[in-house]
Design an enzyme around this catalytic site. Sequence first.
Site, PDB file in Angstrom:
ATOM      1  N   HIS A  35       0.840  -1.205   0.000  1.00 33.97           N
ATOM      2  CA  HIS A  35       0.000   0.000   0.000  1.00 33.97           C
ATOM      3  C   HIS A  35       0.871   1.250   0.000  1.00 33.97           C
ATOM      4  O   HIS A  35       0.603   2.213  -0.711  1.00 33.97           O
ATOM      5  CB  HIS A  35      -0.894  -0.018   1.244  1.00 33.97           C
ATOM      6  N   LEU A  93      -4.410  -7.436   3.187  1.00 33.97           N
ATOM      7  CA  LEU A  93      -5.233  -8.470   3.804  1.00 33.97           C
ATOM      8  C   LEU A  93      -6.501  -8.746   3.013  1.00 33.97           C
ATOM      9  O   LEU A  93      -6.850  -9.902   2.780  1.00 33.97           O
ATOM     10  CB  LEU A  93      -5.642  -8.035   5.214  1.00 33.97           C
ATOM     11  N   ALA A  94      -7.186  -7.668   2.649  1.00 33.54           N
ATOM     12  CA  ALA A  94      -8.529  -7.831   2.095  1.00 33.54           C
ATOM     13  C   ALA A  94      -8.675  -7.047   0.805  1.00 33.54           C
ATOM     14  O   ALA A  94      -7.937  -6.098   0.545  1.00 33.54           O
ATOM     15  CB  ALA A  94      -9.570  -7.348   3.105  1.00 33.54           C
ATOM     16  N   SER A  95      -9.653  -7.429   0.014  1.00 27.28           N
ATOM     17  CA  SER A  95      -9.959  -6.677  -1.193  1.00 27.28           C
ATOM     18  C   SER A  95     -10.523  -5.308  -0.817  1.00 27.28           C
ATOM     19  O   SER A  95     -10.721  -5.003   0.354  1.00 27.28           O
ATOM     20  CB  SER A  95     -10.958  -7.459  -2.041  1.00 27.28           C
ATOM     21  N   GLY A  96     -10.751  -4.499  -1.826  1.00 33.05           N
ATOM     22  CA  GLY A  96     -11.237  -3.140  -1.620  1.00 33.05           C
ATOM     23  C   GLY A  96     -10.945  -2.349  -2.890  1.00 33.05           C
ATOM     24  O   GLY A  96     -10.501  -2.929  -3.892  1.00 33.05           O
ATOM     25  N   VAL A  97     -11.175  -1.066  -2.853  1.00 34.59           N
ATOM     26  CA  VAL A  97     -11.025  -0.242  -4.059  1.00 34.59           C
ATOM     27  C   VAL A  97      -9.585  -0.257  -4.587  1.00 34.59           C
ATOM     28  O   VAL A  97      -9.355  -0.260  -5.795  1.00 34.59           O
ATOM     29  CB  VAL A  97     -11.479   1.208  -3.774  1.00 34.59           C
ATOM     30  N   HIS A  98      -8.602  -0.293  -3.670  1.00 38.37           N
ATOM     31  CA  HIS A  98      -7.208  -0.341  -4.135  1.00 38.37           C
ATOM     32  C   HIS A  98      -6.958  -1.603  -4.963  1.00 38.37           C
ATOM     33  O   HIS A  98      -6.230  -1.573  -5.951  1.00 38.37           O
ATOM     34  CB  HIS A  98      -6.234  -0.343  -2.950  1.00 38.37           C
TER      35      HIS A  98
END
Lengths: 131, 131
Positions: free
Chosen positions: A12, A73-78
């Site tokens: 990130h 860790l998790a999916s999302g907009v990025h």
Amino acid sequence: MSGKIGILAIGHGSKLPYNKEVVTGVAENIAKKHDDFVVRVGFMNMDEPTIKDALQSFAGTGVTTIAAVPVFLASGVHITKDIPEILGIEDGNNQSSIQIDGQDVRIVYGKPLGAHELIADLVFERAREAL
Amino acid sequence: MSGKIGILAIGHGSKLPYNKEVVTGVAENIAKKHDDFVVRVGFMNMDEPTIKDALQSFAGTGVTTIAAVPVFLASGVHITKDIPEILGIEDGNNQSSIQIDGQDVRIVYGKPLGAHELIADLVFERAREAL
């Protein structure tokens, strides 16, 4: 052509040093364990190298495919939008290609870590250490 | 008193469902593997239960210690400041205590996941899946 495989560990990025330290440490660990792969790191924002610079840093390595894996860790907009855009991956697709050393190199896009058993094992280890 | 141990898996929380899904999945996996521990989830923001509600959800379980573990990859302000504040942990300390069922329950604060070998193994697995 050797047909070597590259792994790009994508972080990130952060104003603080911790995200870069973790992603770099993870990449070093992979490289040590799997010396037939070429491992690089790149950051979505706030840290360097950028993802684009990291892709070009495979120049001279002979990789023909790069697995770009978000160390998230998790999916999302990025994961679904920002990083695919940088990688040149279109909606609903999970691969693209770029030119490195004048050759087409295939990019395949990996999934984030998710609720994998290894994460559960590590959270449990962190709990035991704290007790 | 049974002296049971609780594990509180703490998620960041998100407007999207993915963070909660991962943290909940991780907690379920720990609970399944270690049925002598009482496992709960709580979220720093944007999802429920909150960390405070999650702590009180250990009521009736007989836990005497709760290991609160942030399911975060890397340290940062949330880890060093925001979550300790909610847990009542003071600077430079890694424990506190709260009242549950009228009893003092010790809280110990775990480390985030970090650049552990298990994360490297999982990133490598995600790379191989994508190839």
